[in-house]
Design an enzyme around this catalytic site. Structure first.
Site, short mmCIF file in Angstrom:
data_model
loop_
_atom_site.label_atom_id
_atom_site.label_comp_id
_atom_site.label_asym_id
_atom_site.label_seq_id
_atom_site.Cartn_x
_atom_site.Cartn_y
_atom_site.Cartn_z
N LYS A 104 -12.07 1.06 8.86
CA LYS A 104 -12.19 -0.03 7.87
C LYS A 104 -11.18 0.20 6.78
O LYS A 104 -11.07 1.32 6.25
CB LYS A 104 -13.63 0.00 7.27
CG LYS A 104 -13.85 -1.07 6.22
CD LYS A 104 -14.23 -2.39 6.86
CE LYS A 104 -14.12 -3.57 5.91
NZ LYS A 104 -12.76 -4.18 5.89
N GLN B 148 -8.72 6.20 2.15
CA GLN B 148 -9.78 5.28 2.57
C GLN B 148 -10.93 6.01 3.27
O GLN B 148 -12.09 5.63 3.12
CB GLN B 148 -9.17 4.23 3.51
CG GLN B 148 -10.01 2.97 3.65
CD GLN B 148 -9.81 2.00 2.50
OE1 GLN B 148 -8.69 1.74 2.08
NE2 GLN B 148 -10.88 1.46 1.97
N LYS C 110 -13.01 7.44 0.48
CA LYS C 110 -13.58 6.33 -0.29
C LYS C 110 -14.74 5.69 0.46
O LYS C 110 -15.82 5.48 -0.08
CB LYS C 110 -12.48 5.30 -0.54
CG LYS C 110 -12.87 4.13 -1.41
CD LYS C 110 -11.88 2.97 -1.31
CE LYS C 110 -10.47 3.37 -1.69
NZ LYS C 110 -9.59 2.17 -1.83
N LYS D 153 -5.94 1.76 7.64
CA LYS D 153 -5.10 0.93 6.77
C LYS D 153 -3.96 0.38 7.60
O LYS D 153 -3.58 1.00 8.60
CB LYS D 153 -4.53 1.77 5.63
CG LYS D 153 -4.05 0.97 4.44
CD LYS D 153 -5.17 0.71 3.47
CE LYS D 153 -4.79 -0.25 2.39
NZ LYS D 153 -5.86 -0.33 1.36
N GLY E 5 -8.02 -7.31 2.93
CA GLY E 5 -6.82 -7.50 2.11
C GLY E 5 -6.40 -6.25 1.35
O GLY E 5 -7.12 -5.26 1.29
N ASP E 6 -5.22 -6.30 0.80
CA ASP E 6 -4.69 -5.30 -0.13
C ASP E 6 -3.51 -6.01 -0.80
O ASP E 6 -3.48 -7.25 -0.81
CB ASP E 6 -4.27 -4.02 0.62
CG ASP E 6 -4.00 -2.84 -0.31
OD1 ASP E 6 -4.96 -2.19 -0.72
OD2 ASP E 6 -2.83 -2.58 -0.66
N THR F 192 -13.66 -5.41 -6.31
CA THR F 192 -12.90 -4.21 -6.67
C THR F 192 -12.78 -4.09 -8.19
O THR F 192 -13.04 -3.03 -8.77
CB THR F 192 -11.51 -4.22 -6.01
OG1 THR F 192 -11.66 -4.53 -4.62
CG2 THR F 192 -10.83 -2.89 -6.15
N ASN G 94 -5.46 -9.46 -7.65
CA ASN G 94 -6.90 -9.54 -7.44
C ASN G 94 -7.68 -8.52 -8.27
O ASN G 94 -8.64 -8.87 -8.96
CB ASN G 94 -7.19 -9.36 -5.93
CG ASN G 94 -8.66 -9.26 -5.65
OD1 ASN G 94 -9.22 -8.17 -5.60
ND2 ASN G 94 -9.32 -10.39 -5.49
N SER H 157 -17.01 -5.23 1.19
CA SER H 157 -16.60 -5.57 2.56
C SER H 157 -17.66 -5.09 3.53
O SER H 157 -17.98 -5.79 4.51
CB SER H 157 -15.26 -4.88 2.90
OG SER H 157 -14.18 -5.60 2.37
P1 NDP Z 1 -2.37 -8.08 -5.40
O1 NDP Z 1 -1.30 -8.31 -4.40
O2 NDP Z 1 -3.38 -9.12 -5.63
O3 NDP Z 1 -1.73 -7.70 -6.81
C1 NDP Z 1 -0.89 -6.63 -6.94
C2 NDP Z 1 -0.44 -6.53 -8.39
O4 NDP Z 1 0.24 -5.30 -8.58
C3 NDP Z 1 0.56 -7.63 -8.76
O5 NDP Z 1 0.44 -7.91 -10.11
C4 NDP Z 1 1.88 -6.96 -8.41
O6 NDP Z 1 2.99 -7.50 -9.09
C5 NDP Z 1 1.62 -5.56 -8.89
N1 NDP Z 1 2.48 -4.64 -8.15
C6 NDP Z 1 2.54 -4.49 -6.81
N2 NDP Z 1 3.47 -3.60 -6.49
C7 NDP Z 1 4.03 -3.21 -7.64
C8 NDP Z 1 5.05 -2.29 -7.97
N3 NDP Z 1 5.71 -1.62 -7.01
N4 NDP Z 1 5.32 -2.11 -9.29
C9 NDP Z 1 4.66 -2.79 -10.24
N5 NDP Z 1 3.69 -3.68 -10.00
C10 NDP Z 1 3.38 -3.87 -8.72
O7 NDP Z 1 -3.06 -6.70 -4.94
P2 NDP Z 1 -4.47 -6.10 -5.36
O8 NDP Z 1 -4.82 -6.50 -6.75
O9 NDP Z 1 -5.41 -6.38 -4.27
O10 NDP Z 1 -4.17 -4.53 -5.30
C11 NDP Z 1 -3.79 -3.78 -6.45
C12 NDP Z 1 -4.09 -2.31 -6.20
O11 NDP Z 1 -5.49 -2.14 -5.96
C13 NDP Z 1 -3.40 -1.68 -4.99
O12 NDP Z 1 -3.13 -0.33 -5.28
C14 NDP Z 1 -4.47 -1.77 -3.91
O13 NDP Z 1 -4.25 -0.78 -2.90
C15 NDP Z 1 -5.70 -1.46 -4.72
N6 NDP Z 1 -6.98 -1.87 -4.16
C16 NDP Z 1 -7.21 -3.16 -3.79
C17 NDP Z 1 -8.44 -3.54 -3.30
C18 NDP Z 1 -8.76 -4.95 -2.97
O14 NDP Z 1 -9.92 -5.20 -2.63
N7 NDP Z 1 -7.85 -5.88 -3.06
C19 NDP Z 1 -9.50 -2.53 -3.10
C20 NDP Z 1 -9.19 -1.23 -3.59
C21 NDP Z 1 -7.96 -0.93 -4.09
P3 NDP Z 1 4.04 -8.43 -8.29
O15 NDP Z 1 3.33 -9.73 -8.11
O16 NDP Z 1 5.24 -8.50 -9.15
O17 NDP Z 1 4.32 -7.73 -6.98
O1 2IT Z 2 -7.99 -0.06 -0.74
C1 2IT Z 2 -9.03 -0.67 -0.41
O2 2IT Z 2 -10.14 -0.14 -0.48
C2 2IT Z 2 -8.90 -2.08 0.01
N1 2IT Z 2 -7.80 -2.61 -0.01
C3 2IT Z 2 -10.11 -2.83 0.48
C4 2IT Z 2 -10.41 -2.50 1.91
C5 2IT Z 2 -11.51 -3.30 2.55
O3 2IT Z 2 -11.71 -3.06 3.75
O4 2IT Z 2 -12.18 -4.09 1.90
#
Ligand code: NDP
Ligand code: 2IT
Length: 447
Positions: free
Chosen positions: A90, A111, A114, A126, A165-166, A209, A240, A379
């Site tokens: 997952k 992961q 986690k 992943k 997603g991520d 998240t 997100n 999830s």
């Molecule tokens: P999104 O794609 O929705 O948003 C990512 C954000 O981070 C954007 O604002 C993006 O800016 C910025 N970003 C991405 N790469 C870079 C970079 N190299 N330098 C600076 N800013 C950057 O992703 P999420 O919000 O889903 O994910 C954000 C973080 O949270 C990640 O580390 C992800 O692994 C983690 N995460 C996400 C989960 C989820 O459920 N979605 C669960 C657990 C962890 P820009 O638009 O300019 O790229």
């Molecule tokens: O980093 C993470 O935990 C995620 N991007 C969410 C993974 C999931 O299966 O919901």
């Protein structure tokens, strides 16, 4: 002890020398878990951590698609099936040009721990692609997602591997991916999470998240008889995780000062309130614009190009963008400015040196594998609802999410409390996550 850790890390480096992010994640776990293994006979001498750093399976594949100009594009697709000891693989899918084996193996490794912490039966995985969704039309996104699933479908399934997603993969992409899976398999199953509400998605999954991260920080603050009320909060990212972290901070009475994207950060001294946050959500999720455009509607704010927001004075910092976005200098600045709590919404946003600064200063610090686990936990709740062919209310899912974050916090205390009462949440999360997976692996024998 140091020799044990060094010998282990040397071996992992020898095998994975060109994967810096993966080595960084392994090193952090090894430094806290090996001392625990050495003290516990049931784990000692079984090469259990060495087994855990080797993915059960790595899949890479070609993804060809046709862009709007009729040109054929070629990307690389991946799925790392890291560990299935406690449940089906997952974990999310990341679409970003920086995606490579090192990034995905670090994320898959994190992961595993986690998912173990969530209390739910989920293994770790992943995947993703070096595809860059920025600037692509909806049709191009659809064609890419369909092409990607055209291969991935062979390797996943509701009892095998359940992606989500991520970065770069949100509800739009999950829709296209699900559509192609359903077509190819001719079955409607919970093979992906983060689905839309009318086709098997769970309420609260979009928020989970960010909300979960704030619930975890709230638990940490409670240990100091403190709360979010009236606190100045600096957040990075505007995707997100950042959006819903900001929403929950506002609900708890905090003041959100910053948001960012890869081009820089905005600082709004007056606070990013509900109305301004709604503007950001529309800007990012619908218009797919840049965070600097915030100033067109709110000219009193400032945009700082090419920088992260850690220099802005705050009480609480929530890094919610990406890995290694907060370094040693940033950590020193935060501590100097009086920050009392850092809770990671992103995966591994703080460098190793930054974490050392937080620990030395004895401020509250939560590693992502504990504090951002609310996303994957919800999830897991989506998978449960799909299996039950049932839908829980918003309140029911939110209550379960809160309980899970509270349980994760308790697990961290169990394994992370120092003699002087300071809680090392990194050690706590790593050992608590390890124990459950290691016990399952030992029970299942050498497979
Ligand atoms: P999104 O794609 O929705 O948003 C990512 C954000 O981070 C954007 O604002 C993006 O800016 C910025 N970003 C991405 N790469 C870079 C970079 N190299 N330098 C600076 N800013 C950057 O992703 P999420 O919000 O889903 O994910 C954000 C973080 O949270 C990640 O580390 C992800 O692994 C983690 N995460 C996400 C989960 C989820 O459920 N979605 C669960 C657990 C962890 P820009 O638009 O300019 O790229
Ligand atoms: O980093 C993470 O935990 C995620 N991007 C969410 C993974 C999931 O299966 O919901």
């Amino acid at each position: 002890m140091k020799n044990n850790i060094k010998a282990f890390l040397d071996l992992v480096k020898e095998r994975n020398g060109d994967e810096p992010e993966f080595l960084q994640a392994v090193e952090e776990v090894a430094e806290t878990v090996i001392p625990y293994i050495v003290k516990h006979d049931i784990y000692y001498g079984k090469n259990i951590l060495l087994r855990m750093v080797e993915p059960e399976r790595v899949i890479t594949f070609r993804v060809c698609w046709v862009d709007d100009d009729g040109e054929i594009q070629v990307n690389r697709g991946y799925r790392i099936q890291m560990n299935s000891a406690i449940g089906p693989y997952k974990g999310g899918l990341r679409f970003h040009p920086t995606v490579n084996m090192s990034i995905l193996k670090f994320l898959a490794f994190e992961q595993v721990f986690k998912n173990s912490l969530t209390t739910l039966p989920m293994g770790g995985g992943k995947g993703g692609s070096d595809f860059d969704p920025k600037g692509k039309s909806d049709n191009e996104i659809m064609r890419f997602c369909h092409a990607f699933m055209g291969e991935l479908f062979r390797h996943i399934g509701p009892n095998t591997d359940v992606p989500a997603g991520d970065i770069g993969v949100g509800s739009r992409e999950i829709g296209f991916l699900f559509g192609m899976y359903k077509k190819l398999r001719n079955e409607f199953t919970g093979v992906l999470t983060g689905k839309g509400m009318s086709w098997g998605g769970s309420l609260i999954r979009p928020e989970a998240t960010g909300y979960g991260n704030v619930y975890f920080a709230q638990k940490m603050l409670e240990t100091k008889n403190d709360s979010f009320d009236g606190k100045a909060v600096v957040i990075s990212g505007s995707g997100n995780v950042a959006q819903y972290a900001a929403e929950k901070v506002l609900q708890l009475g905090g003041k959100v000062l910053t948001l960012s994207d890869s081009s820089g950060y905005i600082y709004d001294e007056e606070g990013i309130d509900e109305e301004k946050l709604a503007f950001v959500m529309n800007l990012k999720n619908v218009k797919r614009g840049r965070i600097s455009e915030y100033l067109e509607s709110y000219p009193n704010a400032t945009f700082v190009k090419g920088k992260t927001p850690w220099g802005v004075k705050c009480d609480i910092a929530l890094p919610c963008a990406t890995q290694n976005e907060l370094n040693e200098d940033d950590a020193n600045t935060l501590v100097k400015n009086g920050c009392i709590c850092v809770s990671e919404g992103a995966n591994m946003p703080s460098t190793k040196e930054a974490i050392t600064v937080f620990h030395k200063a004895k401020i509250l610090f939560a590693p992502g594998k504990a504090s951002n686990a609310g996303g994957v936990a919800t999830s897991g709740l989506e998978m449960t609802q799909n299996s039950l062919r049932f839908k829980w209310t918003r309140e029911e899912v939110d209550t379960k999410l809160k309980d899970i974050m509270s349980d994760i916090h308790k697990s961290c205390l169990e394994f992370g409390e120092d003699e002087d009462g300071y809680v090392d949440y990194v050690r706590g999360a790593n050992i608590a996550g390890f124990v459950k997976v290691a016990d399952a692996m030992l029970a299942q024998g050498v497979v």
